[in-house]
Write an enzyme that holds these catalytic residues in place. Structure first.
Site, PDB file in Angstrom:
ATOM      1  N   HIS A 145       0.822  -1.259   0.006  1.00 18.77           N
ATOM      2  CA  HIS A 145       0.044  -0.096   0.055  1.00 18.77           C
ATOM      3  C   HIS A 145       0.978   1.215   0.089  1.00 18.77           C
ATOM      4  CE1 HIS A 145       0.981  -0.542   4.145  1.00 18.77           C
ATOM      5  NE2 HIS A 145       0.363   0.577   4.475  1.00 18.77           N
ATOM      6  N   ASP A 195       5.746   4.323   4.680  1.00 19.87           N
ATOM      7  CA  ASP A 195       6.645   3.403   5.130  1.00 19.87           C
ATOM      8  C   ASP A 195       6.915   2.087   4.822  1.00 19.87           C
ATOM      9  OD1 ASP A 195       4.308   3.111   6.228  1.00 19.87           O
ATOM     10  OD2 ASP A 195       4.949   2.018   8.194  1.00 19.87           O
ATOM     11  N   HIS A 196       6.049   1.990   3.488  1.00 26.83           N
ATOM     12  CA  HIS A 196       5.937   0.615   2.809  1.00 26.83           C
ATOM     13  C   HIS A 196       6.633   0.735   1.261  1.00 26.83           C
ATOM     14  CE1 HIS A 196       3.985  -1.866   5.699  1.00 26.83           C
ATOM     15  NE2 HIS A 196       3.658  -0.701   6.231  1.00 26.83           N
ATOM     16  N   HIS A 234      -7.323  -1.849   6.144  1.00 27.82           N
ATOM     17  CA  HIS A 234      -6.527  -0.813   6.563  1.00 27.82           C
ATOM     18  C   HIS A 234      -7.050   0.666   6.102  1.00 27.82           C
ATOM     19  CE1 HIS A 234      -2.686   0.760   8.131  1.00 27.82           C
ATOM     20  NE2 HIS A 234      -2.158   0.858   7.165  1.00 27.82           N
ATOM     21  N   ASP A 248      -0.215  -3.795   5.886  1.00 27.24           N
ATOM     22  CA  ASP A 248      -0.709  -3.514   7.314  1.00 27.24           C
ATOM     23  C   ASP A 248      -2.067  -3.767   7.397  1.00 27.24           C
ATOM     24  OD1 ASP A 248       1.576  -2.431   7.406  1.00 27.24           O
ATOM     25  OD2 ASP A 248       0.840  -0.182   7.557  1.00 27.24           O
ATOM     26  N   HIS A 257       6.627  -5.609  11.708  1.00 25.82           N
ATOM     27  CA  HIS A 257       5.937  -4.066  11.724  1.00 25.82           C
ATOM     28  C   HIS A 257       5.740  -3.638  13.135  1.00 25.82           C
ATOM     29  CE1 HIS A 257       3.083  -1.090  10.558  1.00 25.82           C
ATOM     30  NE2 HIS A 257       3.717  -0.912   9.457  1.00 25.82           N
TER      31      HIS A 257
HETATM   32 ZN   LIG Z   1      -0.092   1.469   6.590  1.00 24.57          ZN
END
Ligand SMILES: [Zn+2]
Length: 314
Positions: free
Chosen positions: A64, A68-69, A144, A213, A271
């Site tokens: 996504h 941070d991804h 999410h 996430d 995570h």
């Molecule tokens: Zn996220």
């Protein structure tokens, strides 16, 4: 055949620190290729440190568009360009990523030395995003705050194991090879000489699933049924469940519950929120529900073939 290795590159939720990078996992030896799953800030550093090879990295799967991804893609793409990469790269992601990366490359007037192909992953349905003769990659929706997908990578066919004993020592090697591939051996007139089921046992298919996430979501149980190794985010502990629900993340207990309900062989937690300096508490909480728990750590390597044959935590 070389074993399939999973290398953990980043384990922190949201923000990196001196000790931890944000999300990134590297799979090696899939068709002699490397595949990267998520690419948090600065992931190129642990990528090169822990065995990543830009001449082998062929596919990147992004879950996504929270920074941070995926934000580490910019640095990684530019470094591979400067190192003279020629191999094309395919990036699988929910809609929007191609526009972001194209704009960044346009702003710096960069003509990459290699081709990038973008594959837009459907966000609200189960779909096959990649398939060859040995591997299938399926994407599925997670729960999410923005559209997010998980990935399941499954081996299509695993070679059978030959059951050797004193009665099988006279079977020609060529027959053994064919039976290991699942073939029955027939005489020229069509009569059955050896039925492969009598001399071989099929090995369980190796599979890996990535869920990050996500809030606790029981749809995952079907998508990740009997997976060899389930990576599931555990941003929080049960003591902070209210926060987990508010931010659409999971607790270690919830991740373990999903692993247990989908019949996974092993669970890898990652995570982690910065608010827990001692990460062994995630294991304690998860192991109350599920027996085989690994706590992700930068540089950790797991042999997926070995995990596929073992029943409990090594
Ligand atoms: Zn996220």
């Amino acid at each position: 055949m070389n074993p399939i290795w999973l290398t953990v590159l980043g384990t922190a939720a949201a923000v990196p620190s001196f000790e931890y990078y944000t999300s990134g996992l590297l799979l090696s030896n899939l068709n002699d290729e490397q595949w990267l799953i998520d690419c948090g800030e600065g992931i190129q550093v642990p990528f090169f440190r822990y065995g990543g090879n830009y001449n082998k990295l062929r596919r990147i799967f992004i879950s996504h568009l929270h920074a941070d991804h995926y934000i580490g893609l910019v640095g990684l793409i530019m470094s591979m360009h400067m190192h003279g990469r020629k191999l094309p790269l395919t990036i699988y992601a929910p809609h929007g990523l191609a526009e972001i990366l194209t704009a960044i490359l346009r702003a710096s007037d960069t003509q990459l030395k290699y081709a990038i192909e973008y594959y837009t992953v459907p966000e609200d349905t189960l779909s096959t995003v990649y398939k060859d003769s040995r591997w299938e990659v399926v994407a599925f929706p997670l729960k999410h705050r923005i559209p997010t997908v998980g990935y399941r990578i499954t081996q299509i066919q695993q070679e059978r194991r030959f059951l050797a004993n004193e009665h099988t020592s006279s079977i020609p090697f060529e027959y053994i090879r064919r039976m290991k591939a699942g073939e029955n051996i027939l005489a020229e007139d069509g009569t059955l000489l050896y039925h492969c089921d009598d001399y071989t046992e099929p090995l369980p298919k190796l599979s890996f699933a990535y869920c990050s996430d996500t809030a606790y979501d029981e749809r995952i149980i079907e998508y990740c049924k009997e997976v060899t190794l389930l990576y599931h985010e555990a941003t929080f502990l049960e003591q902070d469940r209210v926060l987990a629900e508010k931010t659409f993340h999971s607790t270690a207990q919830e991740a373990a519950t999903i692993a247990q309900k989908c019949g996974a062989k092993h669970l890898l937690l990652g995570h982690f929120s910065y608010r827990y300096p001692n990460r062994s508490v995630f294991r304690e909480e998860a192991e109350r529900i599920f027996p085989s728990v690994y706590i992700a750590k930068e540089g950790m390597q797991l042999n997926l073939n070995q995990l596929n044959h073992s029943k409990t935590h090594a």
